[in-house]
Design an enzyme around this catalytic site. Structure first.
Site, PDB file in Angstrom:
ATOM      1  N   CYS A 103       3.280  -6.526   9.840  1.00 51.96           N
ATOM      2  CA  CYS A 103       2.986  -5.454   8.896  1.00 51.96           C
ATOM      3  C   CYS A 103       4.337  -5.039   8.351  1.00 51.96           C
ATOM      4  O   CYS A 103       5.271  -4.788   9.122  1.00 51.96           O
ATOM      5  CB  CYS A 103       2.316  -4.270   9.585  1.00 51.96           C
ATOM      6  SG  CYS A 103       2.216  -2.808   8.514  1.00 51.96           S
ATOM      7  N   THR A 104       4.453  -4.965   7.037  1.00 52.03           N
ATOM      8  CA  THR A 104       5.771  -4.718   6.452  1.00 52.03           C
ATOM      9  C   THR A 104       6.279  -3.300   6.710  1.00 52.03           C
ATOM     10  O   THR A 104       7.464  -3.022   6.527  1.00 52.03           O
ATOM     11  CB  THR A 104       5.747  -5.001   4.938  1.00 52.03           C
ATOM     12  OG1 THR A 104       4.684  -4.241   4.335  1.00 52.03           O
ATOM     13  CG2 THR A 104       5.534  -6.485   4.677  1.00 52.03           C
ATOM     14  N   HIS A 105       5.404  -2.411   7.140  1.00 45.69           N
ATOM     15  CA  HIS A 105       5.880  -1.081   7.521  1.00 45.69           C
ATOM     16  C   HIS A 105       6.710  -1.125   8.811  1.00 45.69           C
ATOM     17  O   HIS A 105       7.557  -0.260   9.029  1.00 45.69           O
ATOM     18  CB  HIS A 105       4.699  -0.126   7.756  1.00 45.69           C
ATOM     19  CG  HIS A 105       4.134   0.489   6.520  1.00 45.69           C
ATOM     20  ND1 HIS A 105       3.334  -0.206   5.641  1.00 45.69           N
ATOM     21  CD2 HIS A 105       4.254   1.741   6.001  1.00 45.69           C
ATOM     22  CE1 HIS A 105       2.969   0.604   4.652  1.00 45.69           C
ATOM     23  NE2 HIS A 105       3.523   1.786   4.848  1.00 45.69           N
TER      24      HIS A 105
ATOM     25  N   SER B 290       0.827  -1.199   0.000  1.00 47.87           N
ATOM     26  CA  SER B 290       0.000   0.000   0.000  1.00 47.87           C
ATOM     27  C   SER B 290       0.870   1.262   0.000  1.00 47.87           C
ATOM     28  O   SER B 290       0.440   2.313  -0.472  1.00 47.87           O
ATOM     29  CB  SER B 290      -0.880   0.001   1.247  1.00 47.87           C
ATOM     30  OG  SER B 290      -0.064  -0.139   2.403  1.00 47.87           O
TER      31      SER B 290
ATOM     32  N   CYS C 182       2.709  -7.106   1.712  1.00 46.43           N
ATOM     33  CA  CYS C 182       1.733  -6.445   2.579  1.00 46.43           C
ATOM     34  C   CYS C 182       0.924  -7.535   3.256  1.00 46.43           C
ATOM     35  O   CYS C 182       0.221  -8.299   2.582  1.00 46.43           O
ATOM     36  CB  CYS C 182       0.834  -5.554   1.722  1.00 46.43           C
ATOM     37  SG  CYS C 182      -0.535  -4.830   2.624  1.00 46.43           S
ATOM     38  N   ASN C 183       1.036  -7.606   4.568  1.00 43.95           N
ATOM     39  CA  ASN C 183       0.278  -8.632   5.297  1.00 43.95           C
ATOM     40  C   ASN C 183      -1.218  -8.399   5.173  1.00 43.95           C
ATOM     41  O   ASN C 183      -2.001  -9.354   5.076  1.00 43.95           O
ATOM     42  CB  ASN C 183       0.631  -8.604   6.790  1.00 43.95           C
ATOM     43  CG  ASN C 183       2.042  -9.081   7.075  1.00 43.95           C
ATOM     44  OD1 ASN C 183       2.256 -10.234   7.384  1.00 43.95           O
ATOM     45  ND2 ASN C 183       2.997  -8.185   6.953  1.00 43.95           N
TER      46      ASN C 183
HETATM   47  N1  DGL Z   1       2.319  -2.654   4.875  1.00 42.59           N
HETATM   48  C1  DGL Z   1       1.033  -3.206   5.041  1.00 42.59           C
HETATM   49  C2  DGL Z   1       1.030  -4.529   5.776  1.00 42.59           C
HETATM   50  O1  DGL Z   1       1.997  -5.251   5.714  1.00 42.59           O
HETATM   51  C3  DGL Z   1      -0.161  -2.393   5.361  1.00 42.59           C
HETATM   52  C4  DGL Z   1      -0.120  -1.009   5.781  1.00 42.59           C
HETATM   53  C5  DGL Z   1      -1.463  -0.345   5.563  1.00 42.59           C
HETATM   54  O2  DGL Z   1      -1.667   0.135   4.457  1.00 42.59           O
HETATM   55  O3  DGL Z   1      -2.302  -0.356   6.487  1.00 42.59           O
HETATM   56  O4  DGL Z   1       0.080  -4.902   6.385  1.00 42.59           O
END
Ligand code: DGL
Length: 280
Positions: free
Chosen positions: A190-192, A13, A76-77
């Site tokens: 979450c990859t962030h 995302s 993205c999880n």
């Molecule tokens: N990076 C995303 C993940 O791994 C999601 C972040 C988001 O857009 O809420 O879940």
């Protein structure tokens, strides 16, 4: 004759997928890497399941036609845990998804209490429940969903200050609840969040093991593509909101991306060059 490099499209995302891209790049394989952020729809963690299932497979199918990757990584999880099957059905190439690292967390915990830090959508998913039931049935899993940490990671990569309350709320939501005091492993689902690894470790009340899926995904990609060892090459990064993306170009420049593209709106998702960047 030298074989063409295999091409991988990494999707998220926003900038979170860069934590996965970094792991793929660090794995030392001769892969050409494209990146797409659906930043017009950020954050996915606050979108409904139906919205994500309606959008992500269509977007990735169209991008695959245009950019011809050999594999797609749904980095993205939040998207993987709801739409991986639909993305696989929509594409004729291998699709690698990111799932919460519950299995390695269960293998590593000594106290039997695991913290699970993800987006609000991922923590409540049936997919996540199933993983826990399958791989950690005898463990206690304390979950906390945070959209504020996603925002904080985006701000960090824009070079902006972010509200440290995002970190303290997450720590309180894990360590401050019944049983939470015994957490010894935290699964970053979450990859962030690996982009905030140092800040998270500093905010935790004591040292714990932090786990993410980056290296496992990198191994999986190399395996699926039978990738040769060598240097990775960054090709182009696309964004569904090109204006908002400009503030994160620095993070992409720093990783070797020189070409940026605007991805048009649904249902067409046409890629076009962003002015000031090389041809897309
Ligand atoms: N990076 C995303 C993940 O791994 C999601 C972040 C988001 O857009 O809420 O879940």
């Amino acid at each position: 004759m030298v074989n063409a490099m295999k091409r991988v499209l990494v999707f998220d995302s926003g900038v979170g997928g860069l934590s996965v891209l970094d792991a793929i790049a660090a794995s030392g394989h001769a892969l050409e890497l494209d990146y797409v952020a659906d930043n017009a729809w950020l954050p996915y963690g606050l979108k409904s399941d139906a919205e994500l299932r309606g959008r992500v497979p269509a977007l990735l199918a169209r991008l695959s036609e245009q950019w011809a990757p050999d594999a797609v990584v749904v980095a993205c999880n939040t998207a993987s845990t709801i739409a991986l099957d639909a993305v696989r059905a929509a594409l004729a190439i291998p699709v690698v998804g990111v799932v919460p690292p519950i299995k390695p967390a269960a293998a590593l915990t000594r106290t039997g209490v695991i913290g699970l830090l993800a987006t609000p959508a991922t923590v409540r998913r049936a997919y996540t429940n199933d993983l826990i039931q399958q791989f950690a049935p005898d463990k206690r899993v304390v979950r906390f969903g945070s959209a504020a940490l996603v925002q904080a990671a985006e701000q960090k990569l824009r070079g902006e200050p972010f509200d440290p309350a995002a970190l303290s709320e997450a720590m309180e939501g894990l360590f401050g609840v019944p049983g939470g005091a015994d957490i010894d492993v935290i699964a970053l689902a979450c990859t962030h969040f690996p982009l905030l690894a140092q800040e998270l470790a500093a905010a935790a009340p004591r040292p714990v093991v932090w786990l993410d899926s980056g290296e496992a995904i990198a191994r999986r990609v190399a395996h699926v593509l039978i990738a040769e060892h060598g240097a990775p090459r960054m090709r182009r990064a696309g964004f569904t909101d090109a204006n908002a993306a400009k503030s994160v170009f620095g993070a992409f420049d720093a990783r070797g991306f020189a070409t940026f593209a605007q991805i048009g709106g649904a249902p067409v998702f046409d890629a076009a060059p962003i002015a000031d960047s090389a041809s897309a």
